[in-house]
Write a protein that holds these residues in place. Sequence first.
Motif, short mmCIF file in Angstrom:
data_model
loop_
_atom_site.label_atom_id
_atom_site.label_comp_id
_atom_site.label_asym_id
_atom_site.label_seq_id
_atom_site.Cartn_x
_atom_site.Cartn_y
_atom_site.Cartn_z
N GLU A 199 0.83 -1.20 0.00
CA GLU A 199 0.00 0.00 0.00
C GLU A 199 0.87 1.26 0.00
N ILE A 200 1.93 1.25 0.79
CA ILE A 200 2.86 2.39 0.82
C ILE A 200 3.54 2.55 -0.52
N PHE A 201 3.94 1.43 -1.12
CA PHE A 201 4.59 1.47 -2.43
C PHE A 201 3.67 2.10 -3.48
N LEU A 225 3.93 10.68 3.16
CA LEU A 225 3.41 9.36 3.54
C LEU A 225 3.41 9.15 5.06
N PHE A 226 3.89 10.18 5.78
CA PHE A 226 3.92 10.15 7.25
C PHE A 226 4.77 9.02 7.81
N TYR A 231 12.61 4.43 6.61
CA TYR A 231 11.62 3.35 6.47
C TYR A 231 11.10 3.28 5.04
N LEU A 232 10.88 4.42 4.42
CA LEU A 232 10.41 4.41 3.03
C LEU A 232 11.45 3.75 2.13
N ILE A 236 10.79 0.33 -0.16
CA ILE A 236 10.91 0.36 -1.61
C ILE A 236 12.03 -0.56 -2.09
N LYS A 237 13.14 -0.57 -1.36
CA LYS A 237 14.25 -1.45 -1.70
C LYS A 237 13.84 -2.92 -1.57
N GLU A 238 13.11 -3.22 -0.52
CA GLU A 238 12.68 -4.60 -0.28
C GLU A 238 11.73 -5.09 -1.37
#
Length: 305
Positions: A199-201, A225-226, A231-232, A236-238
């Motif tokens: 969802e964040i992605f 994205l708060f 963490y972002l 994204i890397k993962e």
Amino acid sequence: MEWNNMEEIRDLDRFNGLFTLYDNVLGLASLDASSINGQTEEATYRFPFDSDKRMMLWVLTGECSIRMEGIHYSLDSKDFLLMLSGNSFRFLSVSPDFKAQMIIAEKNYLDECISNKQILSFFYQLLIKRALQISLTTEDITLLEMDFINLKKKIESPNHSYYKEQVSVSFFSLLLDLFHSLDNRSKNSFLHPSTRKEEIFNKFLNLLMENYKEQHEVAFYANRLFITSQYLTLIIKELTGKTVNRWIDENLILEARKLLKTTGATVQQIADELNFSDQSTFGKFFKKHHGISPIEYRRTQARVV
């Protein structure tokens, strides 16, 4: 018939004339049972299956079984398969009436042909799926078949005064029909995020498509994205194997190449549009990613037939 990692699409020339090639960025093949079964078991076939290549295959008639990195895919008539990552691909079996069409595209060329940011974002969302298999309608498959034939004809007509443009437009037309078909399949149910990270992605992609020209810093996207920048970047890397900075840079480079190739804007004007502090900074950024200056890149594109 098996392919492993390779560097150049032009290497597809070795596959017994199966592929029609364009400028080392695009390869098209019409497959049937004889072309698959005719390949010897001992032969080594290379498929450009890495992070810089994309493969699309749709089955016109019959069925086939495919193995990719230990995962089996069974495709029937009207099934579509999009492969986005991996390092091996093999047909395990095909039925006597098997017929299919395959397109292999270099990532940058595919991205450049997709001028619509909504479609590009839609395609990017598929990246975390690694492979997408979905059944299409008879009308969808018929339309893709016609697009494929038209694109092949354009590639085989290099004497046209606007050859590059014709091929690009034909490929984009095929992609539009493809994404229209995918868009109609349960309203993109296969894209619905199944985890908080997905969802964040997806939200990050939407922000990126809207803001990458003006906003080059990870902190901007993380704040919207708060979450923290760390963490972002981790998420994204993962999910994609690329950092947030690389996502931003790739979209900037993609836009810069488009502007250099398709407009008469000066390098300074392009630097301003992409929100670089000055022409020199933009030039260094471009050369870091391409090895040549923006002006040199524009000249090389002018020389391409």
